[in-house]
Design a protein around this motif. Structure first.
Motif, PDB file in Angstrom:
ATOM      1  N   ARG A   1       9.610   6.306 -10.688  1.00 15.20           N
ATOM      2  CA  ARG A   1       9.445   5.041 -11.388  1.00 15.20           C
ATOM      3  C   ARG A   1       8.776   4.073 -10.423  1.00 15.20           C
ATOM      4  O   ARG A   1       9.111   4.021  -9.239  1.00 15.20           O
ATOM      5  N   ARG A   2       7.787   3.314 -10.935  1.00 14.00           N
ATOM      6  CA  ARG A   2       7.133   2.266 -10.135  1.00 14.00           C
ATOM      7  C   ARG A   2       7.162   1.002 -10.980  1.00 14.00           C
ATOM      8  O   ARG A   2       6.606   1.003 -12.083  1.00 14.00           O
ATOM      9  N   GLY A   3       7.792  -0.071 -10.463  1.00 18.33           N
ATOM     10  CA  GLY A   3       8.068  -1.200 -11.322  1.00 18.33           C
ATOM     11  C   GLY A   3       8.952  -0.698 -12.446  1.00 18.33           C
ATOM     12  O   GLY A   3       9.943  -0.007 -12.194  1.00 18.33           O
ATOM     13  N   ALA A   4       8.595  -1.028 -13.683  1.00 18.57           N
ATOM     14  CA  ALA A   4       9.382  -0.556 -14.826  1.00 18.57           C
ATOM     15  C   ALA A   4       8.805   0.708 -15.447  1.00 18.57           C
ATOM     16  O   ALA A   4       9.309   1.178 -16.460  1.00 18.57           O
TER      17      ALA A   4
ATOM     18  N   GLY B   1      13.646  -1.541 -15.574  1.00 17.73           N
ATOM     19  CA  GLY B   1      13.004  -0.506 -16.377  1.00 17.73           C
ATOM     20  C   GLY B   1      13.952   0.614 -16.770  1.00 17.73           C
ATOM     21  O   GLY B   1      13.576   1.486 -17.543  1.00 17.73           O
TER      22      GLY B   1
ATOM     23  N   ARG C   1       0.827  -1.212   0.000  1.00 15.33           N
ATOM     24  CA  ARG C   1       0.000   0.000   0.000  1.00 15.33           C
ATOM     25  C   ARG C   1       0.860   1.260   0.000  1.00 15.33           C
ATOM     26  O   ARG C   1       0.548   2.241  -0.693  1.00 15.33           O
ATOM     27  N   LEU C   2       1.914   1.240   0.790  1.00 16.68           N
ATOM     28  CA  LEU C   2       2.738   2.442   0.943  1.00 16.68           C
ATOM     29  C   LEU C   2       3.786   2.577  -0.155  1.00 16.68           C
ATOM     30  O   LEU C   2       4.285   3.675  -0.407  1.00 16.68           O
TER      31      LEU C   2
ATOM     32  N   TRP D   1       3.473  -0.827 -13.888  1.00 13.47           N
ATOM     33  CA  TRP D   1       4.552  -1.648 -13.325  1.00 13.47           C
ATOM     34  C   TRP D   1       5.280  -2.428 -14.421  1.00 13.47           C
ATOM     35  O   TRP D   1       6.484  -2.637 -14.350  1.00 13.47           O
TER      36      TRP D   1
ATOM     37  N   GLY E   1       3.246   1.439  -3.392  1.00 12.03           N
ATOM     38  CA  GLY E   1       2.613   1.641  -4.701  1.00 12.03           C
ATOM     39  C   GLY E   1       3.311   0.863  -5.806  1.00 12.03           C
ATOM     40  O   GLY E   1       3.316   1.279  -6.962  1.00 12.03           O
TER      41      GLY E   1
ATOM     42  N   ARG F   1      -2.673   5.591  -5.780  1.00  9.64           N
ATOM     43  CA  ARG F   1      -2.335   4.164  -5.725  1.00  9.64           C
ATOM     44  C   ARG F   1      -0.837   3.932  -5.925  1.00  9.64           C
ATOM     45  O   ARG F   1      -0.229   3.090  -5.262  1.00  9.64           O
ATOM     46  N   LEU F   2      -0.271   4.664  -6.876  1.00  7.41           N
ATOM     47  CA  LEU F   2       1.139   4.434  -7.230  1.00  7.41           C
ATOM     48  C   LEU F   2       2.094   5.177  -6.309  1.00  7.41           C
ATOM     49  O   LEU F   2       3.264   4.798  -6.190  1.00  7.41           O
ATOM     50  N   MET F   3       1.629   6.223  -5.673  1.00  7.75           N
ATOM     51  CA  MET F   3       2.498   6.973  -4.765  1.00  7.75           C
ATOM     52  C   MET F   3       2.500   6.371  -3.368  1.00  7.75           C
ATOM     53  O   MET F   3       3.477   6.481  -2.637  1.00  7.75           O
ATOM     54  N   GLY F   4       1.389   5.764  -2.948  1.00  4.99           N
ATOM     55  CA  GLY F   4       1.317   5.264  -1.578  1.00  4.99           C
ATOM     56  C   GLY F   4       1.378   6.380  -0.548  1.00  4.99           C
ATOM     57  O   GLY F   4       1.865   6.186   0.563  1.00  4.99           O
TER      58      GLY F   4
ATOM     59  N   LEU G   1       8.151  -8.466 -13.231  1.00  8.39           N
ATOM     60  CA  LEU G   1       8.315  -7.716 -11.983  1.00  8.39           C
ATOM     61  C   LEU G   1       7.120  -7.871 -11.055  1.00  8.39           C
ATOM     62  O   LEU G   1       7.156  -7.437  -9.910  1.00  8.39           O
ATOM     63  N   LEU G   2       6.043  -8.483 -11.543  1.00  7.06           N
ATOM     64  CA  LEU G   2       4.832  -8.621 -10.735  1.00  7.06           C
ATOM     65  C   LEU G   2       4.734  -9.973 -10.033  1.00  7.06           C
ATOM     66  O   LEU G   2       3.845 -10.176  -9.205  1.00  7.06           O
TER      67      LEU G   2
ATOM     68  N   PRO H   1      10.765  12.768  -4.952  1.00  3.34           N
ATOM     69  CA  PRO H   1      10.841  12.246  -6.322  1.00  3.34           C
ATOM     70  C   PRO H   1      12.251  11.779  -6.683  1.00  3.34           C
ATOM     71  O   PRO H   1      13.209  12.087  -5.971  1.00  3.34           O
ATOM     72  N   LEU H   2      12.355  11.057  -7.792  1.00  2.06           N
ATOM     73  CA  LEU H   2      13.691  10.799  -8.347  1.00  2.06           C
ATOM     74  C   LEU H   2      14.368  12.125  -8.659  1.00  2.06           C
ATOM     75  O   LEU H   2      15.507  12.348  -8.284  1.00  2.06           O
TER      76      LEU H   2
END
Lengths: 256, 256, 256, 256
Positions: B185-188, D135, A110-111, B91, A113, B110-113, B229-230, B163-164
């Motif tokens: 970046r989240r996953g790829a 990625g 959750r945290l 992802w 993402g 969702r992606l930031m958490g 990656l999932l 952030p990056l």
């Protein structure tokens, strides 16, 4: 006033697996709390999945400074509403330390993402953790590296966001590597992921692991609460810090 | 082969507010797609909330390289299952560009958490965006700063993860600042948050804004898919890259 | 034992400019030390350019936990050997807080490896510092923003490396923004850059500025010394942690 | 127009060590340039320590988009003025790829502002590089891991700044790990450090290493020059973007 650390344990394998029960007679959560208690600056208590609201009531979290989370077999038994409650407390400033298989816990995913996936092998192989960031507070007092003779392997890629800082990288006997100590902040809350801790091995009886956990609790602690980070208030025009005049169209004032 | 960009628009205010309808006769999504089409390397199409599955079917996302997301009034109308579908595609490697009020969209949170909250004021005041990272690909060809004479104010703290890289920082006439261009970046998947774009102002008719969006699409694009990656596969002992012998207790082999 | 903070002042304008002399009768370094002394956990002393070895002897630095650096007109008067000495102490773990025009000091440029340039204007305009990272220890106890009615403007781009974290962003009356509080680590040493502090204004008499500096000293402090980070030792084959056999060519053993 | 890559080689061991000479008959620089030439988008040439100005004249650097640097035994033979010249070009936007023992080159230490030290062992042991960031553009087209059967060991801690992103982590047969692919930006210039490449082993004949280097050149390339990042211009009061009135004392106007 000491830091109030709450060690959350899934407490499933301790009941079902004889090895785990023998290794952790107080439960894994009980043993982790014992490691923390060696620091007079930490007041450690425990909570488990089986308690009402998993032991994470509003009141309990309100008096928790740093939460440690160990889970594995029963991630999906954790109630979504409790996960959201914990996330909000982290955003406000509660520290969170996620242990080992907690990489797939609801609260960590959750945290982050992110998928938080990895490769794994349960073979009791040797893990050697290298301190790659000796100046980080979590590495305080540690040797250059330390070994766990029997651990589960976790291999890269670990699909988590790039961390604020990487503190440990693990070498595994079978040929893999893993970023084993990673720091994040979400809202005002400090988060540390620490890799070791498979339930069939005596990892939480290791002295150096204890030092890492105590360091992490001290690092993750923040005396402040920042509930304001969760809301998005309007700043009215007449309260603007520099005088401005309202111009242009507004959503709330249709032209017709 | 050009980059396939899909511009998702909530398409609510265009139907309800006369100012918005006049400013964006093709819809905001249509105008953003027109900005992208100025780059021969981008093939832009659109989707809206009102389409079946919000225009984000599995098939459509499978042929999308970069998704741009504008939403404001109807974040909660977006189906959770679609949000998860989009998160998985990010992802795997799909780029995502989140615009303005999309900071509170389900997919961004969702992606930031993280809470992704901020302060705001709708007064048509002047915003001046400063390029703080001129070497970043998203800043290519831009002047040192650019102005939007009428914009909604967003003020710090913006409760997103560090952030990056920070690309833009905004100055507001009423006295606030905001980190207006942030990369993750989240996953790829590459993610870019870009602040401007309030629906009652002609922001998406601005030439420099168009340049930023085209740069961002080119930056966010990745030719590869990383579905691996999932998942978290087991690496069996007999497939270990270095020969090891299994030791110790296992969860799957009880001692008794 | 309290944190031993050493405030280094260039001490030039205090001698030459009547305004500066009036505003800072103890010298700027003296006033900064007074701000620190309000924290019982900090033991503050001072050093100046004019002292032998600029007051930064090996012995003095050896008993310094955190060094604060203010310089402007005489950066080039600082001896290169002293700069290297300070850099080594930072790498070992001494904290460093660089103030205002110190962005162009030899020691800051040395540790950043970057131009560290910016835009500027000396007009006594209003600066408003926004806390963009309220959970960071350096922001502890601060309001959402604070104002300095008269300051020199520094404008982006500030050509420094992307920081570990951005703590403050400044708004300026004349239309610019600036990332005003940035954290770094070099070797084991924590580094904080803090923007305000032009010599002709009473910035170091401001209460909030004092709080920031005290927070920064507490954050930058590390109890450990990591001199080992400066050397690159050989690990002989027969001391390898896992048994290996030497193979292939070596630089030190020619084939003939 | 293709990317103009300049491969700089120290070219010392090729002349003195028979193994190195046999492995790299065109010189290491020549072989690295050959790897790059497999990409039609890269135009590779070489320069060596022994050339006038080490082959890095102002004119040559002005027409270089990405510089690759391999050095080991003769770091101190590189002229300081040339190092500064290269640093300025990186700040302006030239890409820089630092290889293996280049971790201790003057130019890398100059740009990192850190010790850049590590542990090492020359035993021809196995190195396995894991892609931890699939990625990232530098990982494009790579397998999950790749092996170099004989390499020099580099061990953590690698005392460099926390990178923007970690792309590779190495496993070594003798028990160590190393962050083998790290990205940075200094000024407008992208920097990539890539670990493998000991001169007595055929590393630069490896196909995957070639792919990494070609990816890195494409990633590091920027079409823009940002010389403005090196200067700190004054913005006069009457040119302020928002109207302001000069107030307070100035350094240039003494009260008496």
């Amino acid at each position: 006033m000491p830091i109030r650390a709450l060690v959350w344990g899934e407490n499933v394998h301790e009941q079902e697996n004889e090895f785990v029960a023998r290794t952790y007679p107080k439960g894994m959560h009980g043993q982790i709390a014992a490691l923390l208690a060696a620091d007079p600056n930490i007041l450690a208590s425990t909570a488990t999945l089986q308690e009402p609201e998993h032991g994470c009531t509003e009141a309990r979290l309100a008096e928790t400074d740093v939460l440690l989370w160990w889970g594995h077999a029963a991630h999906d038994k954790v109630d979504d509403a409790i996960v959201e409650r914990i996330a909000r407390r982290v955003w406000e400033g509660m520290g969170l330390i996620v242990l080992h298989s907690g990489h797939f816990s609801k609260i960590f995913k959750r945290l982050m993402g992110a998928p938080c996936a990895l490769h794994w092998r349960e073979a009791g192989e040797r893990e050697r953790l290298w301190v790659v960031n000796p100046g980080h507070p979590i590495a305080r007092g540690l040797p250059r590296y330390f070994e766990l003779e029997n651990e589960e392997m976790y291999g890269e890629p670990f699909s988590v966001p790039e961390p604020l800082e990487t503190v440990f990288v693990s070498w595994f006997q079978g040929g893999e590597v893993f970023r084993s100590g990673l720091t994040y902040r979400r809202g005002a809350g400090n988060i540390f992921y620490f890799r070791p801790g498979h339930e069939t091995y005596p990892t939480y009886h290791d002295r150096t692991v204890g030092q890492v956990l105590r360091n992490a609790v001290n690092w993750a602690y923040s005396p402040e609460a920042h509930a304001e980070l969760l809301s998005a208030p309007n700043t009215p025009v007449d309260k603007a810090l520099e005088p401005i005049v309202e111009r242009g169209a507004k959503l709330t004032h249709h032209p017709g």
